[in-house]
Motif scaffolding. Structure first.
Motif, PDB file in Angstrom:
ATOM      1  N   CYS A  19       0.801  -1.295   0.068  1.00 42.37           N
ATOM      2  CA  CYS A  19       0.002  -0.061   0.086  1.00 42.37           C
ATOM      3  C   CYS A  19       0.898   1.234   0.067  1.00 42.37           C
ATOM      4  CB  CYS A  19      -0.985  -0.055   1.163  1.00 42.37           C
ATOM      5  SG  CYS A  19      -0.223   0.211   2.749  1.00 42.37           S
ATOM      6  N   TRP A  20       0.449   2.242  -0.547  1.00 42.52           N
ATOM      7  CA  TRP A  20       1.069   3.566  -0.687  1.00 42.52           C
ATOM      8  C   TRP A  20       0.362   4.642   0.596  1.00 42.52           C
ATOM      9  CZ3 TRP A  20       5.091   4.372  -3.922  1.00 42.52           C
ATOM     10  CH2 TRP A  20       5.251   3.295  -5.189  1.00 42.52           C
ATOM     11  N   ASP A  21       1.456   5.335   0.896  1.00 42.36           N
ATOM     12  CA  ASP A  21       0.897   6.492   1.826  1.00 42.36           C
ATOM     13  C   ASP A  21       0.558   7.802   1.202  1.00 42.36           C
ATOM     14  OD1 ASP A  21       3.289   7.699   1.624  1.00 42.36           O
ATOM     15  OD2 ASP A  21       3.869   7.653   3.523  1.00 42.36           O
ATOM     16  N   SER A  22       0.034   8.807   1.439  1.00 47.43           N
ATOM     17  CA  SER A  22      -0.203  10.295   0.868  1.00 47.43           C
ATOM     18  C   SER A  22       1.179  10.774   0.394  1.00 47.43           C
ATOM     19  CB  SER A  22      -1.024  10.668   1.673  1.00 47.43           C
ATOM     20  OG  SER A  22      -0.591  11.415   2.807  1.00 47.43           O
ATOM     21  N   HIS A  23       2.369  10.392   0.973  1.00 48.09           N
ATOM     22  CA  HIS A  23       3.600  11.115   0.613  1.00 48.09           C
ATOM     23  C   HIS A  23       4.575  10.268  -0.520  1.00 48.09           C
ATOM     24  CE1 HIS A  23       2.733  13.829   4.105  1.00 48.09           C
ATOM     25  NE2 HIS A  23       2.677  12.518   4.882  1.00 48.09           N
ATOM     26  N   GLY A  24       3.516   9.227  -1.124  1.00 47.05           N
ATOM     27  CA  GLY A  24       4.465   8.468  -1.971  1.00 47.05           C
ATOM     28  C   GLY A  24       5.369   7.655  -1.578  1.00 47.05           C
ATOM     29  N   ARG A  25       5.256   7.127  -0.436  1.00 49.17           N
ATOM     30  CA  ARG A  25       5.823   5.828   0.279  1.00 49.17           C
ATOM     31  C   ARG A  25       5.204   4.403   0.035  1.00 49.17           C
ATOM     32  NH1 ARG A  25       8.137   6.991   6.083  1.00 49.17           N
ATOM     33  NH2 ARG A  25       5.976   7.136   6.348  1.00 49.17           N
ATOM     34  N   LEU A  26       6.021   3.510  -0.122  1.00 49.90           N
ATOM     35  CA  LEU A  26       5.356   2.300  -0.336  1.00 49.90           C
ATOM     36  C   LEU A  26       5.628   1.342   0.850  1.00 49.90           C
ATOM     37  CD1 LEU A  26       4.004   0.110  -2.253  1.00 49.90           C
ATOM     38  CD2 LEU A  26       6.391  -0.701  -2.908  1.00 49.90           C
ATOM     39  N   PHE A  27       4.643   0.740   1.342  1.00 49.80           N
ATOM     40  CA  PHE A  27       4.752  -0.180   2.615  1.00 49.80           C
ATOM     41  C   PHE A  27       4.462  -1.687   2.093  1.00 49.80           C
ATOM     42  CE2 PHE A  27       4.232   4.161   4.463  1.00 49.80           C
ATOM     43  CZ  PHE A  27       4.717   4.205   5.595  1.00 49.80           C
ATOM     44  N   SER A  28       5.118  -2.259   2.367  1.00 50.80           N
ATOM     45  CA  SER A  28       5.124  -3.906   1.919  1.00 50.80           C
ATOM     46  C   SER A  28       5.130  -4.682   3.190  1.00 50.80           C
ATOM     47  CB  SER A  28       6.164  -4.207   1.120  1.00 50.80           C
ATOM     48  OG  SER A  28       7.370  -3.983   1.719  1.00 50.80           O
ATOM     49  N   GLY A  29       4.171  -5.722   3.181  1.00 48.75           N
ATOM     50  CA  GLY A  29       4.208  -6.679   4.235  1.00 48.75           C
ATOM     51  C   GLY A  29       4.229  -8.176   3.850  1.00 48.75           C
ATOM     52  N   ASP A  30       5.051  -8.838   4.623  1.00 48.06           N
ATOM     53  CA  ASP A  30       5.263 -10.345   4.118  1.00 48.06           C
ATOM     54  C   ASP A  30       4.945 -11.578   5.283  1.00 48.06           C
ATOM     55  OD1 ASP A  30       7.329 -10.786   6.232  1.00 48.06           O
ATOM     56  OD2 ASP A  30       8.939 -10.083   4.851  1.00 48.06           O
ATOM     57  N   ALA A  31       5.150 -12.797   4.733  1.00 49.77           N
ATOM     58  CA  ALA A  31       4.506 -13.756   5.674  1.00 49.77           C
ATOM     59  C   ALA A  31       5.435 -14.233   6.581  1.00 49.77           C
ATOM     60  CB  ALA A  31       4.605 -14.915   4.671  1.00 49.77           C
ATOM     61  N   LYS A  32       6.463 -13.442   7.053  1.00 50.52           N
ATOM     62  CA  LYS A  32       7.148 -13.457   8.407  1.00 50.52           C
ATOM     63  C   LYS A  32       7.126 -12.306   9.087  1.00 50.52           C
ATOM     64  CE  LYS A  32      10.771 -17.012   7.321  1.00 50.52           C
ATOM     65  NZ  LYS A  32      12.266 -17.195   7.344  1.00 50.52           N
ATOM     66  N   GLY A  33       6.300 -11.234   8.842  1.00 44.58           N
ATOM     67  CA  GLY A  33       5.885 -10.298   9.752  1.00 44.58           C
ATOM     68  C   GLY A  33       6.651  -9.061   9.515  1.00 44.58           C
ATOM     69  N   SER A  34       7.325  -9.080   8.470  1.00 42.32           N
ATOM     70  CA  SER A  34       8.184  -7.803   8.264  1.00 42.32           C
ATOM     71  C   SER A  34       7.230  -6.412   7.500  1.00 42.32           C
ATOM     72  CB  SER A  34       9.440  -7.897   7.606  1.00 42.32           C
ATOM     73  OG  SER A  34      10.325  -8.636   8.179  1.00 42.32           O
ATOM     74  N   ILE A  35       7.353  -5.410   7.839  1.00 37.06           N
ATOM     75  CA  ILE A  35       6.646  -4.261   7.153  1.00 37.06           C
ATOM     76  C   ILE A  35       7.810  -3.389   6.702  1.00 37.06           C
ATOM     77  CG2 ILE A  35       5.304  -2.353   7.081  1.00 37.06           C
ATOM     78  CD1 ILE A  35       3.673  -3.396   9.390  1.00 37.06           C
ATOM     79  N   CYS A  36       8.345  -3.450   5.391  1.00 36.94           N
ATOM     80  CA  CYS A  36       9.271  -2.512   4.772  1.00 36.94           C
ATOM     81  C   CYS A  36       8.530  -1.334   4.406  1.00 36.94           C
ATOM     82  CB  CYS A  36       9.923  -3.257   3.949  1.00 36.94           C
ATOM     83  SG  CYS A  36      10.959  -4.614   4.138  1.00 36.94           S
ATOM     84  N   VAL A  37       9.485   0.035   4.564  1.00 38.60           N
ATOM     85  CA  VAL A  37       9.202   1.086   3.920  1.00 38.60           C
ATOM     86  C   VAL A  37      10.007   1.551   2.953  1.00 38.60           C
ATOM     87  CG1 VAL A  37       8.669   3.489   4.679  1.00 38.60           C
ATOM     88  CG2 VAL A  37       8.240   1.781   6.320  1.00 38.60           C
ATOM     89  N   TRP A  38       9.444   1.998   1.678  1.00 44.65           N
ATOM     90  CA  TRP A  38      10.230   2.423   0.540  1.00 44.65           C
ATOM     91  C   TRP A  38       9.935   3.826   0.151  1.00 44.65           C
ATOM     92  CZ3 TRP A  38      13.279  -1.777  -1.312  1.00 44.65           C
ATOM     93  CH2 TRP A  38      12.734  -3.168  -1.093  1.00 44.65           C
ATOM     94  N   ASN A  39      11.094   4.531  -0.209  1.00 40.39           N
ATOM     95  CA  ASN A  39      10.622   5.860  -0.875  1.00 40.39           C
ATOM     96  C   ASN A  39      10.706   5.809  -2.357  1.00 40.39           C
ATOM     97  OD1 ASN A  39      10.851   7.774   1.542  1.00 40.39           O
ATOM     98  ND2 ASN A  39      12.996   7.113   1.711  1.00 40.39           N
ATOM     99  N   SER A  40       9.829   6.437  -2.971  1.00 38.51           N
ATOM    100  CA  SER A  40       9.490   6.237  -4.462  1.00 38.51           C
ATOM    101  C   SER A  40      10.378   7.590  -5.340  1.00 38.51           C
ATOM    102  CB  SER A  40       8.135   6.230  -4.929  1.00 38.51           C
ATOM    103  OG  SER A  40       7.950   6.084  -6.243  1.00 38.51           O
ATOM    104  N   THR A  41      10.936   7.289  -6.229  1.00 40.83           N
ATOM    105  CA  THR A  41      11.492   8.478  -6.892  1.00 40.83           C
ATOM    106  C   THR A  41      11.484   8.181  -8.313  1.00 40.83           C
ATOM    107  OG1 THR A  41      13.766   7.556  -7.061  1.00 40.83           O
ATOM    108  CG2 THR A  41      13.302   8.994  -5.199  1.00 40.83           C
TER     109      THR A  41
END
Length: 271
Positions: A109-131
């Motif tokens: 899912c994306w937030d309103s600031h253009g960052r991507l959040f990704s969740g996986d099957a081992k419980g990690s939520i990674c945050v990504w900046n988009s350019t």
């Protein structure tokens, strides 16, 4: 299947297996409607009035989202990779693949600031900046949480309409609201039964309620701010079948439910 007032208005054929995720385009400046889908046939597909664009993958694709415009698509795959695609008039182009997760990626899912959040099957939520050049890994949001330490699978991620809070639905009957900058857990929601399947919950457009299906065939409504369970709805079927996904209509007081029941696989309830 696309329904208009309980009547099938479009029957989009192409996938050769289960469809795991769907998203309508939200870019009002785009060229008409587009629907993004992904599934067990190792593809993501972008549909419009005339055709579909196929994005091939080497494994199941569990989640797919449009970028900030219809010109880009991001996908999360069973092979633990995030892929960024560019769409054009001739053929899609794979911009890059991103290696950070250690398990299949279940939700994006994306937030309103253009960052991507990704969740996986081992419980990690990674945050990504988009350019313009692509995605850049920032951090693991929930590294200090009990769910991360216990490797509790994440079913889905969903942002509050205001963009300031992130709903995280873990497998094992756990849901919570996080502060998306610090990862601090703000509110927890309990009551659903979800030990096994990848259910998807949702937040109402008004921002006041969290709603989730349950593997016992019920639908649970929570007060978002207090965390209280305010209502439980049970589908009128002869068997108990999991309610897999829920989605609010963006403007009307209605909610769609997707169930594994053969009697009532898709329901629309008044909200």
């Amino acid at each position: 299947m696309v329904y208009q007032n309980s009547v099938i208005s479009l029957h989009l054929k192409g996938h050769q297996g289960n469809v795991y995720d769907l998203e309508w385009n939200k870019n009002e400046g785009g060229e008409g409607w587009r629907l993004l889908s992904c599934g067990a046939d190792c593809t993501a597909r972008v549909w419009n009035d005339s055709n579909d664009v196929v994005l091939p993958h080497p494994a199941y694709v569990y989640s797919a989202r449009f970028g900030e415009s219809d010109a880009r698509v991001v996908t999360g795959c069973f092979d633990q990779l995030i892929r960024l695609w560019e769409l054009n008039s001739s053929s899609p182009r794979l911009i890059s693949t991103y290696v950070q997760h250690r398990a299949p990626i279940n939700s994006l899912c994306w937030d309103s600031h253009g960052r991507l959040f990704s969740g996986d099957a081992k419980g990690s939520i990674c945050v990504w900046n988009s350019t313009i050049s692509g995605l850049h890994f920032e951090k693991i949001l929930n590294e200090s949480s009990e769910e991360y330490r216990n490797e509790t699978p994440i079913n889905c991620l969903c942002f509050h309409p205001s963009g300031g809070r992130l709903l995280v639905h873990y497998r094992g009957s756990k849901m919570c609201l996080l502060e998306p900058k610090s990862g601090l857990k703000l509110i927890s929601y309990s009551g659903i039964y979800n030990p096994r399947l990848r259910l998807a919950s949702s937040i109402s457009p008004c921002g006041g309620y969290v709603i989730s299906g349950s593997e016992d065939g019920s639908v649970h409504w929570f007060d978002l701010e207090r965390g209280d369970l305010v209502a439980v709805t049970t589908l009128a079927t002869s068997t108990i079948d999991p309610v897999m996904a829920v989605a609010f209509h963006p403007t009307c007081h209605a909610i769609a439910l997707c169930s594994l029941s053969s009697e009532c696989c898709l329901s629309v309830l008044e909200f």
